[in-house]
Motif scaffolding. Structure first.
Motif, mmCIF file in Angstrom:
data_model
loop_
_atom_site.group_PDB
_atom_site.id
_atom_site.type_symbol
_atom_site.label_atom_id
_atom_site.label_comp_id
_atom_site.label_asym_id
_atom_site.label_seq_id
_atom_site.Cartn_x
_atom_site.Cartn_y
_atom_site.Cartn_z
ATOM 1 N N SER A 21 108.318 -90.103 -38.948
ATOM 2 C CA SER A 21 107.816 -89.941 -40.087
ATOM 3 C C SER A 21 108.028 -88.216 -40.439
ATOM 4 O O SER A 21 107.954 -87.367 -39.644
ATOM 5 N N CYS A 22 108.558 -87.796 -41.569
ATOM 6 C CA CYS A 22 108.873 -86.256 -41.934
ATOM 7 C C CYS A 22 108.118 -85.794 -43.054
ATOM 8 O O CYS A 22 108.639 -86.486 -44.152
ATOM 9 N N ALA A 23 106.765 -85.426 -42.958
ATOM 10 C CA ALA A 23 106.000 -84.899 -44.252
ATOM 11 C C ALA A 23 106.263 -83.673 -44.776
ATOM 12 O O ALA A 23 106.331 -82.461 -44.007
ATOM 13 N N ALA A 24 106.406 -83.389 -46.024
ATOM 14 C CA ALA A 24 106.448 -82.274 -46.412
ATOM 15 C C ALA A 24 105.072 -81.665 -46.550
ATOM 16 O O ALA A 24 104.193 -82.222 -47.061
ATOM 17 N N SER A 25 104.711 -80.181 -46.296
ATOM 18 C CA SER A 25 103.503 -79.678 -46.459
ATOM 19 C C SER A 25 103.893 -78.412 -47.267
ATOM 20 O O SER A 25 105.046 -77.905 -47.568
ATOM 21 N N GLY A 26 102.625 -77.743 -48.008
ATOM 22 C CA GLY A 26 102.675 -76.532 -48.826
ATOM 23 C C GLY A 26 102.877 -77.081 -50.253
ATOM 24 O O GLY A 26 103.362 -77.963 -50.666
ATOM 25 N N ARG A 27 102.228 -76.529 -51.178
ATOM 26 C CA ARG A 27 101.855 -76.902 -52.363
ATOM 27 C C ARG A 27 103.151 -77.158 -53.139
ATOM 28 O O ARG A 27 103.467 -78.186 -53.708
ATOM 29 N N THR A 28 103.804 -75.927 -53.009
ATOM 30 C CA THR A 28 105.004 -76.208 -54.043
ATOM 31 C C THR A 28 106.169 -76.984 -53.430
ATOM 32 O O THR A 28 106.673 -77.673 -54.256
ATOM 33 N N PHE A 29 106.360 -77.244 -52.075
ATOM 34 C CA PHE A 29 107.234 -77.865 -51.422
ATOM 35 C C PHE A 29 106.818 -79.519 -51.816
ATOM 36 O O PHE A 29 107.767 -80.127 -52.171
ATOM 37 N N ASN A 78 108.886 -90.586 -52.121
ATOM 38 C CA ASN A 78 108.469 -89.303 -52.797
ATOM 39 C C ASN A 78 107.059 -89.168 -53.338
ATOM 40 O O ASN A 78 106.484 -88.173 -53.316
ATOM 41 N N SER A 79 106.195 -90.374 -53.312
ATOM 42 C CA SER A 79 105.034 -90.345 -53.877
ATOM 43 C C SER A 79 103.960 -89.779 -52.834
ATOM 44 O O SER A 79 102.961 -89.290 -52.975
ATOM 45 N N LYS A 80 104.650 -89.878 -51.501
ATOM 46 C CA LYS A 80 103.733 -89.620 -50.448
ATOM 47 C C LYS A 80 104.572 -88.110 -49.802
ATOM 48 O O LYS A 80 104.087 -87.824 -48.620
ATOM 49 N N ASN A 81 105.535 -87.608 -50.289
ATOM 50 C CA ASN A 81 106.417 -86.703 -49.902
ATOM 51 C C ASN A 81 106.839 -86.723 -48.536
ATOM 52 O O ASN A 81 106.593 -85.885 -47.666
ATOM 53 N N THR A 82 107.396 -87.962 -47.893
ATOM 54 C CA THR A 82 107.500 -88.564 -46.782
ATOM 55 C C THR A 82 108.872 -89.022 -46.769
ATOM 56 O O THR A 82 109.102 -89.724 -47.525
#
Length: 130
Positions: A21-29, A78-82
């Motif tokens: 899994s590759c998850a995006a973190s950071g509010r704007t990202f 994209n709903s999970k930013n992953t």
């Protein structure tokens, strides 16, 4: 702040499966993650970083390197930013540190080249025993 976090690596026997899994973190990202193309790369000891798979923004087209084609599947939620990399039929030669990378484009022109991506995760180790 743009940050990617990989997970899911580990030790598996040849023929086994793992899902990275590759998850995006950071509010704007996280809010704009669907506007990023994402690639997976890997690097084995003593070898150069090599392209594994890529997926266009908004869940579009997918691309694979020849060594993994038919065994690995890249997808995104994209709903999970992953973004995920499902790896089946693993071989000892798949052993490497796996990195995900993101670029705010539909798809980089040279999506298989590491220099096309600005944002990188820290990597996750995948070890396949024979």
């Amino acid at each position: 702040q743009v940050q990617l976090v990989e997970s899911g690596g580990g030790l598996v026997q040849a023929g086994g499966s793992l899902r990275l899994s590759c998850a995006a973190s950071g509010r704007t990202f996280r809010r704009t993650f669907s506007n990023y193309a994402v690639g997976w790369f890997r690097q084995a000891p003593g070898k150069e970083r090599e392209f594994v798979a890529a997926i266009a923004w908004r869940g579009g087209s997918t691309y694979y390197s020849d060594p993994v084609k038919g065994r690995f599947t890249i997808s995104r939620d994209n709903s999970k930013n992953t973004v995920y990399l499902q790896m089946n039929g693993l071989k000892p030669e798949d052993t490497a540190v796996y990195y995900c990378a993101a670029e705010r484009l539909a798809l980089p022109c040279f999506y298989g080249e590491y220099y096309e991506y600005t944002n990188w995760g820290q990597g996750t180790q995948v070890t396949v025993s024979s």
